[in-house]
Design an enzyme around this catalytic site. Structure first.
Site, PDB file in Angstrom:
ATOM      1  N   GLU A 309       0.862  -1.188   0.000  1.00 24.95           N
ATOM      2  CA  GLU A 309       0.000   0.000   0.000  1.00 24.95           C
ATOM      3  C   GLU A 309       0.891   1.229   0.000  1.00 24.95           C
ATOM      4  OE1 GLU A 309      -1.248   3.289   1.185  1.00 24.95           O
ATOM      5  OE2 GLU A 309      -1.674   2.336   3.112  1.00 24.95           O
ATOM      6  N   LEU A 310       0.761   2.050  -1.045  1.00 31.40           N
ATOM      7  CA  LEU A 310       1.727   3.126  -1.274  1.00 31.40           C
ATOM      8  C   LEU A 310       1.124   4.525  -1.205  1.00 31.40           C
ATOM      9  CD1 LEU A 310       3.632   1.471  -4.259  1.00 31.40           C
ATOM     10  CD2 LEU A 310       4.125   1.342  -1.822  1.00 31.40           C
TER      11      LEU A 310
END
Length: 597
Positions: A309-310
């Site tokens: 998750e960025l």
């Protein structure tokens, strides 16, 4: 004449009363059915609260607050809101990482055999402790991250107890073996999918929500039967030690090994030893895109699956038919400025249609001017926006704003770093309103992670969707309006992993699967998908009537094969019998099988 005993229509207090009674009923059922199961009673335990949480504590104010200390490998921990020293943490070495994983691996062998009731008891024990110690947990999170206590309550505690509550109520159902359909040829078999513990999993989490980001992966890992190593950010090393002690004490109080949870604090150069370790079965990574490339490459060495998750550049599309613009503005303010904008699913772009564009600017401008920054621990009644974790990006933020203004945007409020008169060593950025932003501007494309409200005009729903989809990111999104078809179109066409309608990030408050697409990463945590994502998904096909009906190889197909043509006819007959479109083909397939088999 109307009956004097009849209640008038549309009585607000009646609706409020029904709502309150409904909440009371839900809480009562949850308390007595979920929390008070006689076999799953939560255990009370104590964890010493750090002295820094006390009202009398006054730490040394650092001249140049930084997590790095010249001439030392120790992590220097300080409060971003005022620059006060919290203490030092010795980082783990590769040898230390090996030892932590070995302890977790040993403890997991026994833990994997625990029943769901035993695992739930740990979850309920954690839940009870968190509910009983909200003040201490919020204070620790505020000291280490600089956020306000309101932000800590909403972003740390509420979402963590929701995850615990969901796992307690629905986790077992999500992980129970699931029956799958069969077909005509295999009707004598029973098919199922099982979700089994992976062993030791890891999570590399970010600093913006130190309590929730630590507890979230831990809750899921433990409930699936795995052990976990949590590598927290160096920026919140101090609070991680306290939060880890809560999780480990919950396990110990229920009679289980605290080694199931291994907190890990290290500098980046040692982290690669964790992310490529052969005894790690899965990695959850929450962080930036550049670091994600290193994590994924490192994990590939040992073929470790990764959920990434960025962050995002989340859009909020405001349609022309919004009924209550002030109410919407309140949601936009919370979505933009919570935790000083340091929120992966924070609202980074408000895309507004023309009829209400100027009205929204007026409302937001007035309210953002009134926002007060500072330390809520010292002055809780006069602070709206807390500190940022560091001042390292302040110049970059100022440059992005200057660049946008140079291309036609207007900065109506804020726009610069802020030296707080009471906390000159704190890391503060002015709450900012930037309007007339267009897609080509850098500020419309780069994740800000800051208290900056960006307003972008759109000419139509089509145009708004195009703007929303114009960035590299695609994590969350919001749409506000009343036209059902327009809202449905936005939810269908906006590229995102999650969408809230007339709200902000509510998918997180109900434990739906969390994650994005495009440059925001891949994989999901949260909900059923999140639990199953960190399990071994095992397919099992077994006899429906063992000992009575089972697989038998036809003589024509038995090794060694004596006649290839005959064997081919048997194979063809099986295919036609099982998959023929018409009855005639199926009957023909059966005859071909019998004649040659």
């Amino acid at each position: 004449m109307a009956n004097s005993n009849q209640l008038p229509e549309n009585v607000p207090w009646l609706e409020i009363l029904i709502f309150i009674l409904s909440i009371g009923l839900v809480l009562t059922v949850f308390n007595y059915i979920v929390l008070n199961d006689s076999n799953e009673q939560p255990v009370t335990f104590d964890v010493p609260i750090p002295e820094q949480c006390g009202p009398q504590w006054k730490g040394e104010v650092l001249d140049r607050p930084s997590i790095k200390v010249s001439g030392s490998s120790a992590i220097q921990c300080y409060c971003p809101a005022n620059g006060r020293l919290l203490g030092f943490v010795n980082p783990s070495t590769p040898d230390g990482i090996d030892r932590a994983i070995a302890k977790a691996k040993k403890a997991q062998k026994k833990w994997s055999k625990m029943t769901f009731k035993q695992r739930r008891r740990v979850m309920k024990t954690l839940l009870k402790h968190i509910l009983d110690h909200q003040e201490a947990i919020a204070t620790v999170a505020c000291l280490d991250s600089g956020k306000t206590k309101i932000d800590a309550s909403l972003g740390e505690i509420l979402v963590t107890v929701e995850k615990l509550k969901w796992t307690i109520q629905h986790g077992e159902k999500a992980l129970k073996p699931e029956r799958r359909p069969t077909n005509f040829l295999m009707m004598y078999k029973y098919n199922e999918v099982r979700w089994e513990p992976l062993g030791v999993v890891a999570a590399c989490v970010s600093w913006n929500y130190p309590f929730h980001n630590f507890m979230g992966p831990l809750i899921s890992a433990l409930f699936t039967g795995s052990a976990i190593v949590v590598k927290a950010s160096e920026s919140t090393a101090w609070s991680t030690q306290y939060f880890a002690s809560i999780a480990r004490s919950a396990l110990a109080s229920c009679g289980h090994s605290p080694n199931l949870v291994q907190p890990l604090l290290c500098w980046p150069q040692a982290a690669g030893h964790l992310t490529s370790h052969p005894d790690i079965s899965h990695i959850t990574f929450i962080g930036s895109r550049p670091v994600a490339h290193h994590v994924a490459a490192s994990a590939a060495k040992s073929l470790i699956p990764v959920c990434i998750e960025l962050g995002g550049k989340d859009p909020a599309i405001i349609l022309d038919d919004v009924k209550n613009l002030h109410q919407v503005a309140s949601i936009l303010m919370r979505g933009t400025f919570q935790s000083a904008g340091q929120n992966c699913i924070g609202i980074e772009r408000i895309i507004c249609l023309p009829k209400i564009y100027s009205g929204l600017i007026s409302i937001l401008g007035k309210r953002i001017k009134e926002l007060r920054t500072g330390s809520s621990l010292d002055n809780p009644d006069n602070v709206d926006v807390g500190a940022m974790i560091s001042d390292a990006r302040f110049q970059q933020l100022e440059d992005l704003i200057t660049d946008a203004v140079g291309q036609g945007a207007r900065c109506l409020v804020g726009g610069k770093r802020y030296t707080h008169p009471k906390y000159p060593k704190g890391h503060y950025f002015q709450p900012t309103l930037l309007v007339d932003v267009t897609p080509p501007m850098r500020i419309a494309n780069e994740e800000l992670f800051a208290p900056i409200c960006v307003l972008m005009p759109a000419t139509s729903v089509t145009h708004a969707i195009e703007i929303a989809n114009s960035t590299l990111y695609a994590l969350g999104a919001s749409v506000f309006g009343t036209n059902a078809s327009a809202i449905q179109r936005v939810t269908n066409e906006v590229k995102a992993g999650m969408v809230s309608v007339n709200d902000f990030a509510v998918y997180y408050a109900v434990s739906l699967p969390f994650g994005g697409v495009k440059g925001s990463g891949y994989g999901r945590f949260g909900g059923e998908e999140g639990l199953r994502n960190i399990c071994n998904t095992k397919a099992v096909c077994r006899d429906r009537l063992p000992g009575w009906i089972g697989t038998s190889i036809p003589p024509a197909l038995d090794y060694p094969i004596t006649g290839a043509r005959r064997a081919w006819e048997v194979c063809r007959g099986v295919v036609e019998l099982g998959y023929g479109i018409r009855l005639r083909m199926r009957v023909g397939g059966l005859w071909r099988f019998i004649r040659n088999g």
